[in-house]
Design a protein around this motif. Sequence first.
Motif, short mmCIF file in Angstrom:
data_model
loop_
_atom_site.label_atom_id
_atom_site.label_comp_id
_atom_site.label_asym_id
_atom_site.label_seq_id
_atom_site.Cartn_x
_atom_site.Cartn_y
_atom_site.Cartn_z
N ARG A 7 0.86 -1.18 0.00
CA ARG A 7 0.00 0.00 0.00
C ARG A 7 0.90 1.22 0.00
N PRO A 8 0.40 2.34 -0.48
CA PRO A 8 1.23 3.54 -0.52
C PRO A 8 1.49 4.10 0.88
N PHE A 9 2.60 4.80 1.00
CA PHE A 9 2.94 5.49 2.23
C PHE A 9 2.87 6.99 1.97
N ASN A 10 2.05 7.70 2.76
CA ASN A 10 1.98 9.15 2.59
C ASN A 10 3.19 9.79 3.27
N LEU A 11 3.32 11.10 3.14
CA LEU A 11 4.51 11.79 3.67
C LEU A 11 4.64 11.66 5.18
N ASP A 12 3.53 11.70 5.91
CA ASP A 12 3.60 11.53 7.38
C ASP A 12 4.11 10.14 7.74
N GLU A 13 3.63 9.13 7.03
CA GLU A 13 4.08 7.76 7.29
C GLU A 13 5.54 7.59 6.91
N GLN A 14 5.96 8.21 5.83
CA GLN A 14 7.36 8.14 5.43
C GLN A 14 8.27 8.74 6.51
N ALA A 15 7.84 9.87 7.06
CA ALA A 15 8.62 10.51 8.13
C ALA A 15 8.68 9.62 9.37
N LEU A 16 7.57 8.98 9.71
CA LEU A 16 7.53 8.09 10.87
C LEU A 16 8.42 6.87 10.65
N ILE A 17 8.36 6.27 9.46
CA ILE A 17 9.21 5.11 9.15
C ILE A 17 10.67 5.51 9.21
N THR A 18 11.00 6.67 8.67
CA THR A 18 12.38 7.16 8.71
C THR A 18 12.84 7.35 10.15
N GLU A 19 11.97 7.85 10.99
CA GLU A 19 12.31 8.03 12.41
C GLU A 19 12.58 6.67 13.06
N TYR A 20 11.74 5.67 12.77
CA TYR A 20 11.96 4.32 13.30
C TYR A 20 13.29 3.76 12.81
N MET A 21 13.63 4.04 11.57
CA MET A 21 14.87 3.53 11.00
C MET A 21 16.09 4.06 11.75
N LYS A 22 15.98 5.20 12.34
CA LYS A 22 17.10 5.79 13.08
C LYS A 22 17.48 4.97 14.30
N HIS A 23 16.61 4.07 14.73
CA HIS A 23 16.87 3.26 15.93
C HIS A 23 17.37 1.86 15.60
N LYS B 295 19.88 -1.20 14.81
CA LYS B 295 21.18 -1.53 15.41
C LYS B 295 22.36 -1.33 14.46
N LYS B 296 22.13 -1.25 13.16
CA LYS B 296 23.22 -1.06 12.20
C LYS B 296 23.73 0.38 12.18
N ASN B 297 22.97 1.29 12.72
CA ASN B 297 23.32 2.71 12.63
C ASN B 297 24.50 3.06 13.53
N ARG B 298 25.24 4.07 13.07
CA ARG B 298 26.37 4.57 13.84
C ARG B 298 26.40 6.09 13.72
N ASN B 299 26.73 6.74 14.81
CA ASN B 299 26.91 8.21 14.83
C ASN B 299 25.69 8.95 14.27
N GLY B 300 24.51 8.45 14.57
CA GLY B 300 23.29 9.13 14.15
C GLY B 300 22.95 8.99 12.67
N GLN B 301 23.70 8.18 11.94
CA GLN B 301 23.46 7.97 10.51
C GLN B 301 22.71 6.67 10.28
N ILE B 302 21.70 6.70 9.41
CA ILE B 302 20.98 5.48 9.04
C ILE B 302 21.86 4.71 8.06
N ASN B 303 22.17 3.47 8.42
CA ASN B 303 23.00 2.61 7.57
C ASN B 303 22.15 1.51 6.96
N PHE B 304 22.46 1.16 5.75
CA PHE B 304 21.76 0.11 5.01
C PHE B 304 22.73 -0.99 4.62
N VAL B 305 22.19 -2.17 4.39
CA VAL B 305 22.91 -3.25 3.72
C VAL B 305 22.36 -3.25 2.30
N LEU B 306 23.24 -2.98 1.34
CA LEU B 306 22.81 -2.85 -0.05
C LEU B 306 23.40 -3.97 -0.90
N LEU B 307 22.77 -4.22 -2.02
CA LEU B 307 23.20 -5.25 -2.97
C LEU B 307 23.89 -4.61 -4.17
#
Length: 92
Positions: free
Chosen positions: A33-49, A51-63
């Motif tokens: 389902r689509p994510f509106n801007l408020d939901e995108q901001a909330l998901i981004t906030e959750y991503m900040k927590h 365990k892969k993150n360091r120094n306040g930066q959101i880190n990803f595992v990419l292919l």
Amino acid sequence: MILEVYISMKLKCFPNAAAMEIIEYLSSHYPMRPFNLDEQALITEYMKHDKKNRNGQINFVLLSNFGEIALDQQVPQELLSQAFEYYNSNLT
């Protein structure tokens, strides 16, 4: 996962055909389902927590290809926003 696939295409040159294969599989097995801007901001906030993150930066595992990963990849907010747009545009 679809956001990470999109980001992998942009930052790690993950092949477009492989990305489409993953997106088709996910969309056929999981409700999307689509994510509106408020939901995108909330998901981004959750991503900040994550365990892969360091120094306040959101880190990803990419292919870079199937079975080839890149750990601790920082992603600019603008690219993350583009990934949400890409996700929303691929809803079937």
